[in-house]
Design an enzyme around this catalytic site. Structure first.
Site, PDB file in Angstrom:
ATOM      1  N   ASN A   1     -46.449  88.611 -72.720  1.00 29.41           N
ATOM      2  CA  ASN A   1     -45.892  89.004 -74.078  1.00 29.41           C
ATOM      3  C   ASN A   1     -45.816  90.770 -73.649  1.00 29.41           C
ATOM      4  O   ASN A   1     -46.361  91.592 -73.682  1.00 29.41           O
ATOM      5  CB  ASN A   1     -46.694  89.012 -75.165  1.00 29.41           C
ATOM      6  CG  ASN A   1     -46.226  89.837 -76.607  1.00 29.41           C
ATOM      7  OD1 ASN A   1     -45.041  90.282 -76.373  1.00 29.41           O
ATOM      8  ND2 ASN A   1     -47.103  89.783 -77.519  1.00 29.41           N
TER       9      ASN A   1
ATOM     10  N   LYS B  76     -43.980  92.687 -75.384  1.00 30.81           N
ATOM     11  CA  LYS B  76     -43.883  93.609 -76.652  1.00 30.81           C
ATOM     12  C   LYS B  76     -42.664  94.666 -76.545  1.00 30.81           C
ATOM     13  O   LYS B  76     -41.607  94.342 -76.147  1.00 30.81           O
ATOM     14  CB  LYS B  76     -45.193  94.380 -76.515  1.00 30.81           C
ATOM     15  CG  LYS B  76     -46.442  93.425 -76.646  1.00 30.81           C
ATOM     16  CD  LYS B  76     -47.580  94.222 -77.333  1.00 30.81           C
ATOM     17  CE  LYS B  76     -48.937  93.018 -77.325  1.00 30.81           C
ATOM     18  NZ  LYS B  76     -50.082  93.462 -77.761  1.00 30.81           N
TER      19      LYS B  76
ATOM     20  N   HIS C  92     -47.889  86.567 -84.717  1.00 35.88           N
ATOM     21  CA  HIS C  92     -48.719  87.563 -83.816  1.00 35.88           C
ATOM     22  C   HIS C  92     -49.373  88.671 -84.778  1.00 35.88           C
ATOM     23  O   HIS C  92     -48.903  89.094 -85.944  1.00 35.88           O
ATOM     24  CB  HIS C  92     -47.421  88.097 -82.910  1.00 35.88           C
ATOM     25  CG  HIS C  92     -48.389  88.974 -81.740  1.00 35.88           C
ATOM     26  ND1 HIS C  92     -48.802  90.182 -82.090  1.00 35.88           N
ATOM     27  CD2 HIS C  92     -48.846  88.725 -80.529  1.00 35.88           C
ATOM     28  CE1 HIS C  92     -49.595  90.774 -81.095  1.00 35.88           C
ATOM     29  NE2 HIS C  92     -49.544  89.986 -80.080  1.00 35.88           N
TER      30      HIS C  92
ATOM     31  N   GLU D 274     -49.823  91.521 -84.581  1.00 30.01           N
ATOM     32  CA  GLU D 274     -48.900  92.968 -84.784  1.00 30.01           C
ATOM     33  C   GLU D 274     -47.959  92.650 -85.778  1.00 30.01           C
ATOM     34  O   GLU D 274     -47.431  93.594 -86.690  1.00 30.01           O
ATOM     35  CB  GLU D 274     -48.269  93.366 -83.400  1.00 30.01           C
ATOM     36  CG  GLU D 274     -49.324  94.146 -82.789  1.00 30.01           C
ATOM     37  CD  GLU D 274     -49.153  93.830 -81.109  1.00 30.01           C
ATOM     38  OE1 GLU D 274     -47.948  93.621 -80.806  1.00 30.01           O
ATOM     39  OE2 GLU D 274     -49.940  94.332 -80.479  1.00 30.01           O
TER      40      GLU D 274
ATOM     41  N   GLU E 263     -56.122  84.600 -81.344  1.00 37.28           N
ATOM     42  CA  GLU E 263     -56.232  86.175 -80.869  1.00 37.28           C
ATOM     43  C   GLU E 263     -56.914  87.005 -81.994  1.00 37.28           C
ATOM     44  O   GLU E 263     -56.378  87.235 -82.824  1.00 37.28           O
ATOM     45  CB  GLU E 263     -54.480  86.692 -80.776  1.00 37.28           C
ATOM     46  CG  GLU E 263     -53.907  85.679 -79.692  1.00 37.28           C
ATOM     47  CD  GLU E 263     -53.061  86.717 -79.241  1.00 37.28           C
ATOM     48  OE1 GLU E 263     -52.711  86.932 -77.842  1.00 37.28           O
ATOM     49  OE2 GLU E 263     -51.912  87.336 -79.851  1.00 37.28           O
TER      50      GLU E 263
ATOM     51  N   GLY F 143     -54.932  94.459 -77.624  1.00 29.76           N
ATOM     52  CA  GLY F 143     -54.488  95.715 -77.399  1.00 29.76           C
ATOM     53  C   GLY F 143     -55.641  96.894 -77.460  1.00 29.76           C
ATOM     54  O   GLY F 143     -55.337  97.841 -77.483  1.00 29.76           O
TER      55      GLY F 143
ATOM     56  N   SER G 162     -56.997  91.458 -74.933  1.00 27.37           N
ATOM     57  CA  SER G 162     -57.460  92.141 -73.811  1.00 27.37           C
ATOM     58  C   SER G 162     -57.804  91.236 -72.594  1.00 27.37           C
ATOM     59  O   SER G 162     -58.809  91.508 -71.824  1.00 27.37           O
ATOM     60  CB  SER G 162     -58.695  92.889 -74.167  1.00 27.37           C
ATOM     61  OG  SER G 162     -58.119  93.833 -75.272  1.00 27.37           O
TER      62      SER G 162
HETATM   63  P1  PGA Z   1     -53.343  92.522 -75.218  1.00 27.54           P
HETATM   64  O1  PGA Z   1     -52.445  91.684 -76.295  1.00 27.54           O
HETATM   65  O2  PGA Z   1     -53.455  91.543 -73.976  1.00 27.54           O
HETATM   66  O3  PGA Z   1     -52.443  93.877 -74.874  1.00 27.54           O
HETATM   67  O4  PGA Z   1     -54.483  92.503 -75.817  1.00 27.54           O
HETATM   68  C1  PGA Z   1     -52.335  90.313 -76.311  1.00 27.54           C
HETATM   69  C2  PGA Z   1     -51.265  90.086 -77.396  1.00 27.54           C
HETATM   70  O5  PGA Z   1     -50.536  90.886 -78.080  1.00 27.54           O
HETATM   71  O6  PGA Z   1     -51.026  88.691 -77.368  1.00 27.54           O
END
Ligand code: PGA
Length: 257
Positions: free
Chosen positions: A10, A12, A104, A106, A176, A182, A219
């Site tokens: 991803n 982003k 997601h 976010e 997640e 993140g 992460s």
């Molecule tokens: P990250 O994000 O690997 O940066 O923790 C995971 C995600 O947003 O799916």
């Protein structure tokens, strides 16, 4: 037989179109191996979506290489209409998308996407012939209150409510935990396994026909990948930060084989 591993990247809002194409070319050269147990997909930013998809398609021509698929990071639930600034599922499908991310953390937390909106999108994705990648996970507060399963169950039941999947239609669910996305703090792999098993069992009841795939995200790095993909109920990972750079992604891809 070797287990099939899903590695989903991803990107982003990290890369512009030019940077995305440069990275996509490197991914295609390095990772699109024909004899591989890895199913790789990239979720580029909207503006780079078509260009990245074309790069992967071009590299897979002639069957020399396995194709890296693409998916959208988000899309609107309506097919068409007056929705300024939005992109529909059929638009992404026409541009070559195979997957759509939905729910997601976010989007849920920064853009206040509700369970109902997640359901609307999931319904549209499944009806438009795309594969949903539904993200679920508890917040830190819910985890500390011992309510991880409860939080995930509420999200799952809301997202899948009354949605019909035909026999063997794929549904990918990414566990997640919000506090792990993140932050550099990944989930305890044993807990991730327990949650993946819980999700698998509940989803199998809610959408009995669907072909389920369960991912872990939050992460993930090259050095912790194995801890997750070696778990019985985890079929792969959804990676953010470490997926948008060649060296960190290469470590993940290497450790997955
Ligand atoms: P990250 O994000 O690997 O940066 O923790 C995971 C995600 O947003 O799916």
């Amino acid at each position: 037989m070797q287990k099939e591993i899903f590695l989903f990247a991803n990107w982003k809002m990290y890369l512009n179109e030019k940077e995305s194409v440069v990275l996509a070319k490197k991914f295609a050269q390095k990772f699109a191996k024909k004899k591989s147990n890895i199913k790789m997909a990239v979720f580029p930013g909207a503006l780079a979506f078509s260009a990245v998809t074309k790069v992967f398609k071009g590299h897979a021509k002639g069957g020399q290489r396995k194709k890296i698929s693409t998916g959208a990071q988000n899309a609107h639930c309506e097919d068409k209409g007056g929705f300024t600034g939005e992109i529909s599922m059929p638009m992404y499908k026409a541009a070559g998308a195979k997957y759509i991310l939905v729910g997601h953390s976010e989007r849920r937390h920064l853009f206040h996407e509700t369970n109902h909106e997640v359901w609307q999108k999931l319904k549209a994705i499944s009806e438009d012939g795309l594969i949903p990648v539904l993200c679920v996970g508890e917040t830190l507060k819910e985890k500390e209150a011992g309510k991880s399963k409860e939080a995930v169950e509420i999200q799952l039941r809301a997202a899948l409510n009354g949605i019909k999947f035909s026999k063997n239609q794929k549904l990918i669910i990414a566990y997640e935990p919000v506090w792990a996305v993140g932050t550099g703090k990944h989930c305890d792999p044993a807990v991730a396994q327990m949650m993946a098993e819980f999700i698998n069992k509940l989803a199998a009841i809610l959408v009995s026909q669907a072909d389920l795939v369960i991912l872990y995200g939050g992460s993930v790095r090259g050095d912790n990948l194995k801890l997750f993909i070696d778990q019985k109920n985890i079929d792969g990972v959804l990676v953010g930060g470490a997926s948008a750079k060649l060296d960190t992604w290469a470590k993940i891809a290497q450790n997955a084989t």
